[in-house]
Structure formats: C-alpha cells, structure tokens
Design a protein around this motif. Sequence first.
Motif, mmCIF file in Angstrom:
data_model
loop_
_atom_site.group_PDB
_atom_site.id
_atom_site.type_symbol
_atom_site.label_atom_id
_atom_site.label_comp_id
_atom_site.label_asym_id
_atom_site.label_seq_id
_atom_site.Cartn_x
_atom_site.Cartn_y
_atom_site.Cartn_z
ATOM 1 N N THR A 255 10.982 -8.164 3.952
ATOM 2 C CA THR A 255 10.429 -7.732 2.885
ATOM 3 C C THR A 255 9.940 -6.159 2.920
ATOM 4 O O THR A 255 9.194 -5.731 2.017
ATOM 5 N N VAL A 257 11.724 -2.785 2.371
ATOM 6 C CA VAL A 257 12.715 -2.224 1.502
ATOM 7 C C VAL A 257 12.843 -0.677 1.562
ATOM 8 O O VAL A 257 11.815 0.076 1.805
ATOM 9 N N ASP A 279 6.775 -1.624 1.413
ATOM 10 C CA ASP A 279 6.469 -3.104 1.840
ATOM 11 C C ASP A 279 6.062 -4.069 0.664
ATOM 12 O O ASP A 279 5.252 -3.778 0.043
ATOM 13 N N LEU A 280 6.637 -5.014 0.788
ATOM 14 C CA LEU A 280 6.738 -5.938 -0.384
ATOM 15 C C LEU A 280 5.323 -6.937 -0.232
ATOM 16 O O LEU A 280 4.805 -7.529 -1.192
ATOM 17 N N ARG A 281 4.946 -7.113 0.984
ATOM 18 C CA ARG A 281 3.969 -7.869 1.545
ATOM 19 C C ARG A 281 2.474 -7.448 1.383
ATOM 20 O O ARG A 281 2.304 -6.064 1.371
ATOM 21 N N SER A 282 1.502 -8.125 1.063
ATOM 22 C CA SER A 282 0.215 -7.628 0.970
ATOM 23 C C SER A 282 -0.193 -7.285 2.448
ATOM 24 O O SER A 282 -1.146 -6.629 2.882
ATOM 25 N N SER A 328 1.348 1.372 0.275
ATOM 26 C CA SER A 328 1.988 1.414 -0.963
ATOM 27 C C SER A 328 3.348 2.212 -0.772
ATOM 28 O O SER A 328 3.400 2.930 0.420
ATOM 29 N N PRO A 329 4.321 2.229 -1.442
ATOM 30 C CA PRO A 329 5.665 2.825 -1.142
ATOM 31 C C PRO A 329 5.354 4.331 -0.996
ATOM 32 O O PRO A 329 4.732 5.113 -1.770
ATOM 33 N N TYR A 404 7.278 -1.836 -8.757
ATOM 34 C CA TYR A 404 8.478 -1.768 -7.958
ATOM 35 C C TYR A 404 9.676 -1.772 -9.073
ATOM 36 O O TYR A 404 10.741 -1.705 -8.155
ATOM 37 N N PHE A 407 11.406 1.518 -8.341
ATOM 38 C CA PHE A 407 11.444 1.773 -6.815
ATOM 39 C C PHE A 407 12.796 2.698 -6.404
ATOM 40 O O PHE A 407 12.732 3.655 -5.726
#
Length: 505
Positions: A255, A257, A279-282, A328-329, A404, A407
């Motif tokens: 998760t 990326v 990061d895709l997860r919380s 956040s990204p 995203y 992204f």
Amino acid sequence: MALENSTFSSRPESLSLPVTEKGEVPAEETKEDAPATGVFNVSEELGHVVTTETSSPPQVSGNNNLSFQDKMAAREAQANQPRKKLQGAGQEWGKFGWAARNKRRRQRYVEKNGRCNVQHGNMRETYRYLTDIFTTLVDLNWRCSLFVFVMAYAVTWLFFGAIWYLIAYCRGDLDHLEDETWTPCVNNVNGFISAFLFSIETETTIGYGHRVITDQCPVGTMLLLLQAILGSMVNAFMVGCMFVKISQPNKRAETLVFSRNAVISLRDDKLCLMFRVGDLRSSHIVGANMRAKLIKSKQTQEGEFIPLDQTDISVGFETGDDRLFLVSPLVISHEIDSRSPFWDMSQAQLEKEDFEIVVILEGMVEATGMTCQARSSYLVEEVLWGHRFSPMMSLAEGFFDVDYGAFHHTFEVDTPSCSARELALAAARLEAHLYWSISSRLDEEKWEGPNLTKQSKNPVDSESVSGKDGGGPTFIVGGVTDSQEQPIVGEQNGSVTTDQSETEA
C-alpha cells in the motif's frame, strides 16, 4: 460509381512518409533495382497510420473494369501480407516502419513492485540455510510453505502411529483381541489404522474416550510423554512460521506507492529530480525514511570495471528532509548541485545515458510495530525532463481531500535543456555582469562630475595642499592629479611622509 472509380484510381500505389520521429533514423534501402512499396494500413483500434513493407502489387487484368468494393478488397488483402524486415541486427522497428535508434533496453536491477531482479547461482554452502531453518521456511513461497506445513504434521502422526502399532505387535496385543483377561498397552488398538488414529488424538489433545493407554505399559507411558512434548514443539514451530508469513511487513509495503515516472524541472531556480510517494492506508508509517541510489556501471581510472555501481543520491539527509511525515502524498526532491551525479547531465545527454534510480522507503508499521521497506526504480526513459507533478490535494469542509487519480499525472513546464552546471555558470555570469555594470556606472558618474571638469582647467586651487618647498605631494578633493607631473618629495624607503601643513589640513 464512375466518379468513385476515377477518384480512387488517381491515388498513387505507394506513398512515402518524409517524417522521422525523434531518435529514429530511416532504414537502409535494400536495392535500387527492387524498390519496396509502402502501403497504408489504417488501424481502427490504434487510430494511426502504419507503413508496411510489402512486395509489388499483383497486376490485375482489367483494372478499370473492377468495382470500388473489389479494389478495396484487393488493397486490404495486399496490406495484410507479411511485412519484410529491413532493420539490421540489434535495431527496433519504428512507428512508421523505419528502424529505430539502436538502444538496448536496460535490464532492471529492481522491479517497479520492489522485487530485486537478482538470482544467486553456484552456491556451494547451502548448508547455511539449514542453520536458520525458521527464516528459510518463512522465505519459501506459499505453495512450498503449505506443503511443509501439511507434511510436518502428517509425518509426525505417521511416525508415532507406527511406533504405537509396533508396541502393540511386540507385546502381543494384536493376538489377544478377544481375550478379556488380557490387558493391552492401548485399549481398542486392533491394527495400524487404529494406532494412527490414537497418534492423532494424542498429539492434538483430542480424547474421544474409546482408545486410551493403560497403566500396564511403561514403554507406552514414555512414548506418550515424548509425543506430547514433540507435538507441542511442532505446533509452536509451524504455527509461528505461518503467523510470521501471514503478517510479513512486506505486505504492508503493497500500500506504499511510488509515482510511475520521475521528473526534472526547476524548483527555486535550481534543477531538481523529483518523484512522488504516498500511503494508501489511514494507519501511518512511523519514522518513515527515504533513500535513493543511482545504479550505473563505471570504469575507474585504473581500468577496473565496476558493474552496477551504487552512488548515493541526496534527498535531504543533511537538512533532515529525508525523514518524512507520510500522512499525505509527498514529492521527494533531489537538488542537482555540484555533489550530485547529474551535475553535468543535460536533456540531450540524459537520453543517451544508461542508468537506474532505486528509491527506498523504510519505516515502522504503526499497527504492528514491525519495520517494513518499500522499493521502486526508474529507468532513463521513465525520467521526464521539463515536467512537474499535478496537484492532488484540495481543501474540503473540515478536512483535506486527496485525489489519488492524479497521483501519476505530470504536466510540462518551461525548463532549460542545459545541465545544472551550465545553468549555474550562466547565473554566475549574469550576476557578475550586473555587478560590473553597476560599478562602471558609478565610476562614470564619479569621473564625469563637475569637480573633475573644474579641476582639469585649474589643477591647483585653494583646496590643494602642498609641501613646504612647493614640491610635495598634491591632494585634490574630488579629483585626481598626475603623479608624474609633480615629483613627490619626502618619499623614503617606499613610504610617503606627510608634512605639518598636510597634517593640519
């Protein structure tokens, strides 16, 4: 129909495209006496024109008498004929049928998903894997892990079942099955299947109450203790392996990326190499740390060839920018300065290089406390010069919204195609030119002032101070005198002495 036939027959049989894409060269002609014809094959799926090299079209008798549909069918059949390959060895076929630029595609050292593309061969010390059997079992793929898991239990059950059957056979329990006065080692064990079932019940601590050990068999009691201890060890070992394999931290890295491409553009008037990570997860990565490596073969001054040499790419180690707060990204930036390996690399030279950039993100999983590592890489063709990442964060009602979908999106910006060294030299020349131009203007205003004009007419005025004998040095306020016209008196040993009148002045 006559109009269609006349219009279609006026088209030439072969057309040539005088367009050469960037990085492509026209293919060499085979022979002048046997020219090949190019046929346009319009592909509905691709939406572009493709030139195919085919043989000469067959001469159809009575061509003027054919209908429009027949001519279209003939041309389609001619276009579907196999294409002659004119490119030489090591060349790629271009978009319009010409040989592309001779460039070998680089083999990745690290795949985009983070897997290292390295295989170890001719290893003679394989026994070292058995010294760390736990890690060896964890590193196996799922198919082998499940096979080992099943076989570990099946072998132990069969092994102890055979021993229970051997004890019953040696004591004669199988010969006194109908004798009620005989006390066997294990009740109701009348064959190998029953002994195998008793082994399973003993190791898995399942007591059905039908087969049970008696107190008339000391050997059976010792075997029961041994199987209970070994069974607990097998359970702990195999369950531990499966638990670690299921909860491996590299699954958490799935998760994390990285952007599909890296970009080079200006940031604060300096060329920077940038890529994006998210990061895709919380749940967050605690203590996230970013590193980057340049993988490129080189040859030393002594003639030693070093394949896949690794060079550090600074992403803020000196300033602490490599320690990320990955909520956040983020766009990771590498400033191309004099210590960077891209200092002398321009846009034209970048297309000719052969290297790979490996980026590594390390951190601790907040939920489990285990350390994970995510990796990715960028080849030369995946580095876009003159691009910048699209913004993907917006302010919503009470929170920040991250899209995203943007992204991997980039857009072109104005970026000089020269190297960072040339850009720094140009900035230094511009700064020096501005400095000297300002100084020259001040000098012009100083030397062209009214004092200099007045003093040029009257070199000696009331503001000038001379020596006692009239031959001393002359000092003019706001002007310059020629030292050669009036000799200086009082100069001794390279120093100038000032008389009393000059001191008073």
